[in-house]
Scaffold this motif. Structure first.
Motif, PDB file in Angstrom:
ATOM      1  N   SER A 170      41.246  67.720  59.673  1.00 40.16           N
ATOM      2  CA  SER A 170      40.876  69.098  59.584  1.00 40.16           C
ATOM      3  C   SER A 170      39.239  69.316  60.135  1.00 40.16           C
ATOM      4  N   LEU A 171      38.521  68.308  60.000  1.00 36.53           N
ATOM      5  CA  LEU A 171      37.379  68.190  60.686  1.00 36.53           C
ATOM      6  C   LEU A 171      37.164  68.409  61.910  1.00 36.53           C
ATOM      7  N   ILE A 174      38.171  71.861  62.826  1.00 36.71           N
ATOM      8  CA  ILE A 174      36.920  72.953  62.702  1.00 36.71           C
ATOM      9  C   ILE A 174      35.902  72.913  63.601  1.00 36.71           C
ATOM     10  N   PRO A 213      29.999  75.545  60.249  1.00 38.06           N
ATOM     11  CA  PRO A 213      31.400  75.144  59.616  1.00 38.06           C
ATOM     12  C   PRO A 213      31.902  73.878  59.224  1.00 38.06           C
ATOM     13  N   ASN A 217      33.095  72.007  55.842  1.00 37.32           N
ATOM     14  CA  ASN A 217      34.128  71.174  55.816  1.00 37.32           C
ATOM     15  C   ASN A 217      33.701  69.769  55.170  1.00 37.32           C
ATOM     16  N   LEU A 220      34.187  69.910  51.419  1.00 40.00           N
ATOM     17  CA  LEU A 220      35.761  69.908  51.088  1.00 40.00           C
ATOM     18  C   LEU A 220      36.316  68.633  51.147  1.00 40.00           C
ATOM     19  N   ILE A 221      35.901  67.752  52.072  1.00 34.18           N
ATOM     20  CA  ILE A 221      36.508  66.478  52.447  1.00 34.18           C
ATOM     21  C   ILE A 221      35.832  65.534  51.141  1.00 34.18           C
ATOM     22  N   ASN A 280      32.921  72.152  45.823  1.00 33.43           N
ATOM     23  CA  ASN A 280      33.575  73.363  46.393  1.00 33.43           C
ATOM     24  C   ASN A 280      32.460  74.483  46.237  1.00 33.43           C
ATOM     25  N   ARG A 287      28.183  77.617  53.060  1.00 33.72           N
ATOM     26  CA  ARG A 287      28.751  78.858  54.273  1.00 33.72           C
ATOM     27  C   ARG A 287      28.056  80.305  54.206  1.00 33.72           C
TER      28      ARG A 287
END
Length: 297
Positions: A170-171, A174, A213, A217, A220-221, A280, A287
């Motif tokens: 995912s990283l 992004i 971004p 991320n 979130l990781i 989160n 962000r």
């Protein structure tokens, strides 16, 4: 010579890199982000001050103290071995933080370079890099993670590395998306025309200006890594000699007191939920603070 050349494009890149004071001002206006930041700091302080807050939960407790409900003496109650659950939760914060940050470091070393290279060079390099990323994204992560964790062993560091090895795709995506956007900017074209080395452009201009971004991320990781470690520990694949919130839950389930002694599973569950939600919320604040539309006002 390259330093002289970079001064010529400083006017372009400085607009994108922005003012950190303004960024912090925007962040602290974001109430959810501030709540998340405070929550994360609380857990960090608990982990740092663990020796002063609670005694280490080691060995076996007193037989008379087995499964005592919350009281002034044991505010979170005791477990099936007579140990203080508050101490276990406090010391477990250290394990959760350690897992989260090791997993993030592993993800950064794999995902960021792949995203940068595939987003900047495009063509066959991008196709191969994203092909590898897509393969990892389609793999059923949890079953494979369980198998690898069982093979490599159940030390806390090993578990964290395994989680990191499956958290980078995912990283990478992004990073690629952000790199594609930044690499089309005028100051990047100016840097290329001035003959600045590609590696320097990627690190000093592309990565720095694509960091917003990526930072979001990463939060979130960390949150996902904490949940994953708790799940692996609950399945018995965590570190049996290091306290973690997942290990407390596993002990509650194994002892058969998961429901009857409600405090046994409640407090570590609340700790996991609090830390994950805090990260989160922190990501939401970051962000917002790094949103270029707000920074230009």
């Amino acid at each position: 010579m390259e330093c002289i050349k970079e001064k010529k494009i400083k006017g372009f890149s400085s607009k994108k890199s922005g003012n950190w004071k303004k960024t912090l001002k925007i962040f602290f206006k974001h109430k959810i982000g501030v709540i998340g930041f405070i929550g994360v700091m609380i857990v960090f302080m608990v982990a740092i001050l663990a020796p002063y807050i609670a005694e280490p939960a080691e060995g076996y407790g007193n037989a008379e103290d087995i499964l005592l409900s919350p009281s002034p003496q044991h505010i979170f109650g005791t477990d099936s071995m007579g140990l203080d659950i508050f101490s276990e939760v406090v010391w477990g914060a250290r394990s959760s933080i350690k897992v989260g940050f090791i997993a993030v470091i592993v993800s950064i070393f794999i995902g960021v370079p792949i995203g940068l290279v595939s987003g900047y060079f495009k063509g066959p390099i991008s196709t191969v890099a994203m092909g590898i990323t897509d393969i990892f994204l389609t793999i059923p992560v949890l079953p494979l993670m369980i198998i690898i964790a069982a093979v490599v062993g159940n030390g806390i560091n090993k578990v964290a590395v395994v989680i990191g090895l499956f958290s980078w795709p995912s990283l990478a995506r992004i990073t690629k998306a952000a790199t594609l956007e930044v690499s089309n900017m005028q100051y990047i074209e100016a840097a290329k025309s001035l003959g600045i080395r590609t590696r320097r452009i990627l690190i000093k201009h592309v990565l720095v200006n694509a960091s917003a971004p990526i930072l979001v991320n990463l939060t979130l990781i960390i949150a996902t890594s904490i949940l994953t470690e708790s799940g692996l520990s609950f399945l018995g694949l965590g570190d049996p000699i290091t306290w973690s919130w997942g290990r407390i839950l596993q002990n509650a389930h194994r002892s058969g007191a998961f429901v009857s002694a409600w405090w046994f599973s409640l407090f570590p569950s609340l700790a996991i939920m609090f830390f994950v939600i805090s990260f989160n919320f922190l990501g939401m604040g970051i962000r917002e603070a790094l949103n270029p539309k707000l920074r230009e006002r």
